[in-house]
Design a protein around this motif. Structure first.
Motif, PDB file in Angstrom:
ATOM      1  N   LEU A   1       8.576  -1.943  -6.706  1.00  0.00           N
ATOM      2  CA  LEU A   1       8.342  -0.673  -5.832  1.00  0.00           C
ATOM      3  C   LEU A   1       8.721  -0.867  -4.381  1.00  0.00           C
ATOM      4  O   LEU A   1       9.673  -0.310  -3.720  1.00  0.00           O
ATOM      5  CB  LEU A   1       7.094   0.211  -6.100  1.00  0.00           C
ATOM      6  N   ALA A   2       8.240  -2.076  -3.730  1.00  0.00           N
ATOM      7  CA  ALA A   2       8.467  -2.538  -2.514  1.00  0.00           C
ATOM      8  C   ALA A   2      10.037  -2.829  -2.515  1.00  0.00           C
ATOM      9  O   ALA A   2      10.658  -2.733  -1.481  1.00  0.00           O
ATOM     10  CB  ALA A   2       7.693  -3.696  -2.176  1.00  0.00           C
ATOM     11  N   ILE A   3      10.670  -3.674  -3.235  1.00  0.00           N
ATOM     12  CA  ILE A   3      11.873  -4.053  -3.612  1.00  0.00           C
ATOM     13  C   ILE A   3      12.713  -2.866  -3.539  1.00  0.00           C
ATOM     14  O   ILE A   3      13.718  -2.829  -2.788  1.00  0.00           O
ATOM     15  CB  ILE A   3      12.411  -4.817  -4.743  1.00  0.00           C
TER      16      ILE A   3
ATOM     17  N   ALA B   1      -0.355   4.667  -7.694  1.00  0.00           N
ATOM     18  CA  ALA B   1      -0.620   4.787  -9.240  1.00  0.00           C
ATOM     19  C   ALA B   1      -0.601   3.263  -9.489  1.00  0.00           C
ATOM     20  O   ALA B   1      -0.006   2.397  -9.317  1.00  0.00           O
ATOM     21  CB  ALA B   1       0.802   5.244  -9.777  1.00  0.00           C
ATOM     22  N   PRO B   2      -2.009   3.183 -10.410  1.00  0.00           N
ATOM     23  CA  PRO B   2      -2.201   1.625 -10.711  1.00  0.00           C
ATOM     24  C   PRO B   2      -1.409   1.014 -11.747  1.00  0.00           C
ATOM     25  O   PRO B   2      -1.268  -0.028 -11.881  1.00  0.00           O
ATOM     26  CB  PRO B   2      -3.508   1.844 -11.185  1.00  0.00           C
TER      27      PRO B   2
ATOM     28  N   GLU C   1      13.115  10.578   4.672  1.00  0.00           N
ATOM     29  CA  GLU C   1      11.727  10.931   4.495  1.00  0.00           C
ATOM     30  C   GLU C   1      11.120  11.581   3.268  1.00  0.00           C
ATOM     31  O   GLU C   1      10.027  10.917   2.788  1.00  0.00           O
ATOM     32  CB  GLU C   1      11.327  11.547   5.881  1.00  0.00           C
ATOM     33  N   ARG C   2      11.874  12.347   2.554  1.00  0.00           N
ATOM     34  CA  ARG C   2      11.369  13.075   1.291  1.00  0.00           C
ATOM     35  C   ARG C   2      11.262  11.799   0.151  1.00  0.00           C
ATOM     36  O   ARG C   2      10.270  11.804  -0.428  1.00  0.00           O
ATOM     37  CB  ARG C   2      12.178  13.950   0.805  1.00  0.00           C
ATOM     38  N   VAL C   3      12.361  10.775   0.250  1.00  0.00           N
ATOM     39  CA  VAL C   3      12.365   9.918  -0.912  1.00  0.00           C
ATOM     40  C   VAL C   3      11.001   8.937  -0.542  1.00  0.00           C
ATOM     41  O   VAL C   3      10.301   8.629  -1.507  1.00  0.00           O
ATOM     42  CB  VAL C   3      13.722   9.148  -0.812  1.00  0.00           C
ATOM     43  N   LEU C   4      10.880   8.598   0.768  1.00  0.00           N
ATOM     44  CA  LEU C   4       9.846   7.521   1.036  1.00  0.00           C
ATOM     45  C   LEU C   4       8.441   7.973   0.609  1.00  0.00           C
ATOM     46  O   LEU C   4       7.524   7.581   0.178  1.00  0.00           O
ATOM     47  CB  LEU C   4      10.041   7.296   2.465  1.00  0.00           C
ATOM     48  N   ARG C   5       8.208   9.567   0.832  1.00  0.00           N
ATOM     49  CA  ARG C   5       7.045  10.167   0.577  1.00  0.00           C
ATOM     50  C   ARG C   5       6.815   9.986  -0.960  1.00  0.00           C
ATOM     51  O   ARG C   5       5.817   9.864  -1.321  1.00  0.00           O
ATOM     52  CB  ARG C   5       6.966  11.577   1.138  1.00  0.00           C
ATOM     53  N   VAL C   6       7.837  10.209  -1.878  1.00  0.00           N
ATOM     54  CA  VAL C   6       7.617  10.287  -3.164  1.00  0.00           C
ATOM     55  C   VAL C   6       7.146   8.623  -3.540  1.00  0.00           C
ATOM     56  O   VAL C   6       6.240   8.430  -4.226  1.00  0.00           O
ATOM     57  CB  VAL C   6       8.921  10.333  -3.834  1.00  0.00           C
ATOM     58  N   LEU C   7       7.934   7.536  -2.905  1.00  0.00           N
ATOM     59  CA  LEU C   7       7.562   6.265  -3.119  1.00  0.00           C
ATOM     60  C   LEU C   7       6.018   6.087  -2.645  1.00  0.00           C
ATOM     61  O   LEU C   7       5.220   5.191  -3.274  1.00  0.00           O
ATOM     62  CB  LEU C   7       8.341   5.405  -2.378  1.00  0.00           C
TER      63      LEU C   7
END
Length: 84
Positions: free
Chosen positions: A51-53, A43-44, A31-37
């Motif tokens: 990022l999705a991959i 970010a444009p 969950e911590r990693v996913l929140r960073v993502l």
């Protein structure tokens, strides 16, 4: 030692407390990693495709680790006992 009741899903069995704690720790880390993502996705100048991959691979990795801990088994199907 506390034994947790298995999930109501075929192939999953009761798990000892240390395995449940390990998977819960993994879930919190994930969950911590996913929140960073999630923040990176805003970010444009970030390639959203890559990022999705990366996100999918991270999710798959945590699923594999948790499956390694819980070790679900194969299941029997109704047709296993039928003779053709």
């Amino acid at each position: 030692m506390t034994e947790h009741k298995g999930l109501p899903v075929e192939g999953y069995k009761a798990q000892p407390e240390h395995k449940v704690q390990a998977v819960n720790l993994n879930k919190r880390d994930e969950e911590r990693v996913l929140r960073v993502l999630d923040e990176l996705s805003k970010a444009p100048d970030v390639d959203q495709r890559w990022l999705a991959i990366g996100r999918a691979h991270i999710e798959q990795g945590y699923m594999a680790i948790n499956r390694a801990i819980f070790r679900p088994s194969r299941i029997s199907l109704p047709e296993d006992g039928a003779m053709l």
